[in-house]
Motif scaffolding. Sequence first.
Motif, PDB file in Angstrom:
ATOM      1  N   ARG A 112      36.756  -0.884  -3.785  1.00 11.05           N
ATOM      2  CA  ARG A 112      37.619  -0.696  -2.619  1.00 11.05           C
ATOM      3  C   ARG A 112      39.063  -1.125  -2.863  1.00 11.05           C
ATOM      4  O   ARG A 112      39.930  -0.859  -2.026  1.00 11.05           O
ATOM      5  N   GLN A 187      35.823  12.925   0.043  1.00 13.52           N
ATOM      6  CA  GLN A 187      35.086  11.850   0.703  1.00 13.52           C
ATOM      7  C   GLN A 187      35.893  10.559   0.688  1.00 13.52           C
ATOM      8  O   GLN A 187      35.921   9.810   1.666  1.00 13.52           O
ATOM      9  N   ASP A 188      36.566  10.292  -0.433  1.00 18.35           N
ATOM     10  CA  ASP A 188      37.347   9.065  -0.573  1.00 18.35           C
ATOM     11  C   ASP A 188      38.481   9.016   0.446  1.00 18.35           C
ATOM     12  O   ASP A 188      38.819   7.946   0.956  1.00 18.35           O
ATOM     13  N   VAL A 191      36.872   7.762   3.540  1.00 17.26           N
ATOM     14  CA  VAL A 191      36.450   6.372   3.374  1.00 17.26           C
ATOM     15  C   VAL A 191      37.633   5.425   3.547  1.00 17.26           C
ATOM     16  O   VAL A 191      37.532   4.383   4.204  1.00 17.26           O
ATOM     17  N   VAL A 212      29.312   8.480   3.521  1.00 22.68           N
ATOM     18  CA  VAL A 212      30.750   8.309   3.702  1.00 22.68           C
ATOM     19  C   VAL A 212      31.026   7.335   4.850  1.00 22.68           C
ATOM     20  O   VAL A 212      31.882   6.450   4.741  1.00 22.68           O
ATOM     21  N   HIS A 215      30.158   3.782   3.681  1.00 15.66           N
ATOM     22  CA  HIS A 215      31.149   3.285   2.726  1.00 15.66           C
ATOM     23  C   HIS A 215      32.489   3.023   3.412  1.00 15.66           C
ATOM     24  O   HIS A 215      33.249   2.148   2.996  1.00 15.66           O
ATOM     25  N   ARG A 216      32.767   3.777   4.468  1.00 14.22           N
ATOM     26  CA  ARG A 216      33.996   3.515   5.236  1.00 14.22           C
ATOM     27  C   ARG A 216      33.924   2.139   5.892  1.00 14.22           C
ATOM     28  O   ARG A 216      34.917   1.395   5.908  1.00 14.22           O
ATOM     29  N   TYR A 219      34.588  -0.357   3.226  1.00 13.72           N
ATOM     30  CA  TYR A 219      36.010  -0.380   2.862  1.00 13.72           C
ATOM     31  C   TYR A 219      36.830  -1.112   3.927  1.00 13.72           C
ATOM     32  O   TYR A 219      37.696  -1.943   3.606  1.00 13.72           O
TER      33      TYR A 219
END
Length: 685
Positions: A112, A187-188, A191, A212, A215-216, A219
């Motif tokens: 991250r 996707q990043d 995120v 996603v 992971h968001r 992050y």
Amino acid sequence: MSTPVHDDPLTRERSHLAASRAALRAMRADVEALDITDVTANWVNAAVLESQIEERIKALADLSDTPLFFGRLDYLHSPGAERAEGAQGESFYIGRRHVHDGDGDPMVIDWRAPVSQPFYRASKQDPLDVALRRRFGYTGGELTAYEDEHLSDPAEAAVTSRLLQREIERPRVGPMRDIVATIQPEQDEIVRAGLSGSVCVQGGPGTGKTAVGLHRVAYLLYAHRERLARTGTLVIGPNRSFLHYIEQVLPALGELTVRQATVDDLVAHVEVRGADEAATAVVKGDARMAEVLRRALYSHVTPPAEGVVVVRGSRRWRVAAYEVEEIVRELLARDIRYGAAREALPQRIAHAVLVQMERAGEAPDDRVQNAVARNAAVKALVKQVWPQVEPAKLVLRLLSDPDFLAEHSAGVLTEEERKAVLWVKPARSVRAARWSAADAVLIDEATDLVERTHSLGHVVLDEAQDLSPMQYRAVGRRCTTGSATVLGDLAQGTTPWATRSWSEALAHLGKGEAVVEELTAGFRVPTDVIAYASRLLPHIAPGLTPVASIRENPGFFDIRPTPPGTAGTADVLAACRELLEREGSVGLIAADARVPELAAALGAAGLGFVGPGEETTRATRLTLVPASLAKGLEYDYVVLDEPRAVVDGEPDERTGLRRLYVALTRAVSGLIVTHGTDLPAQLAR
């Protein structure tokens, strides 16, 4: 000539992995050795600190079968430094968490961190100052392979990463795993979107929208840890099976403090023991019910019949009825919560008394005002003018009293809709009522009208397409001062009240400004399977972009009609046995009504299985899944029993076809469809 051992890149990388694991163990040992005896002022502080230390120890666990790092970046220049000619850039290992050595120097960088972002975003077209991106392949927890991309070398052609494809297609047994090693650029971007804004992700099957969203959260906790530690985070899923399936993703990323719940958990003010007909649930879930509840609640506020006289010592102070009425009108105009206004009313009346005292030459203070507000005459007036209302009793009366409902839904609900929501047999009390899930949401709305719901810093709402407008409002109340990540697929809406558009849903959620992102690249569902399932899209979600599978492996796909005169169940068992010979998990999905028969047949055949939400093992890799619970789950291989029965098990054809679309798209590596009756016409070529 053979390469010397010390020059072998794989040996060097394995050495760095071993050293990193040792450093992680040392970090954990340092935390375990902390002595807090002399640093806490009292037992409360000690308990809080001990809890924080325990959480830190858990977060530093070395999971033997989980790679500590999965990539490496070699920069042309040191990030943030002046780009002097001939300067040598640094190398960073990218992993699930930060690891440093005894001197504090990083051995693994958290995925991250800003310096890790080019691992997901860099390309041949835009290398982002990255000379080399190296991906690592693992077998179990052992590093067994690596693969290099020289992004800044124009002579080297861009190629598809074999290790990336292998990781995406790797068989899975047990709960959902993180995708931190395979996050794609699109996707990043989602995120790493900022905390202040809300995001809605429309994603077809296998596009990774759930991963996603999780992971968001991870992050945001990394980037805004102190703020979210104060305000809290929440992941909302459609059911307990789904939450159990995803619950290990965040801990694998070192995040242990995120609460998970269903919408039913959030609104559990009463015990749900009943169920509504579809037509009734649709009306109760309509956003118009919020106005009906508001009218019914504020109907309890009545103009005073007379003023109030407050006796203090030898003096009598009178507040006339018209003055009280003016105070009530002002409070109503302020549009504050019913309960807050009720608490303010005696203080406002007391203030009117204090003004009279001051005019008479007295000098009252706050203590006098509080005493007047608690005066028996003032309290009696407040009880008459602005009585307390229990939310559950308010909803009970609305659903039981035809006249009360008609009065407060006039111009909002039709006569037919009023009949739909009224109980045929009214309950005698809140405890005796057989509340439905939709009733609980109405009580939650009424509760918020009385007293403001606590708001969190960030909420992730998954499988959002199945929520009613009133359920959206319930979720929105939990993030009025925070942001939201909304995840869903309009094509998978399988409730009678399913979302028709994201703009409409976001408006009910109170996040009309949210950015809507669409994921269309399919990482999970094989090409042949998603192409077959997408035949249903024109009938269930016209205009929606079909998912395009990027899987190099087309997957295994077969449609098997049951020959005339044979038992269809035998073909299902044969398909399960066939797929269990392969590596990975197997899901047998069937219409809910077919599940008992199939469970008995599996048991008689000696085929062990578990239910959705129960964890599979190496010994038991088969899960029997009712179609109603398949959403959000995934299996390496799926046997889908009788598609027509799945469609017919729903109240209408469109909902049935959507349920079928969900069932068809649960497979990661292969799908067998068995049917003894004709397939739905919408699947025809």
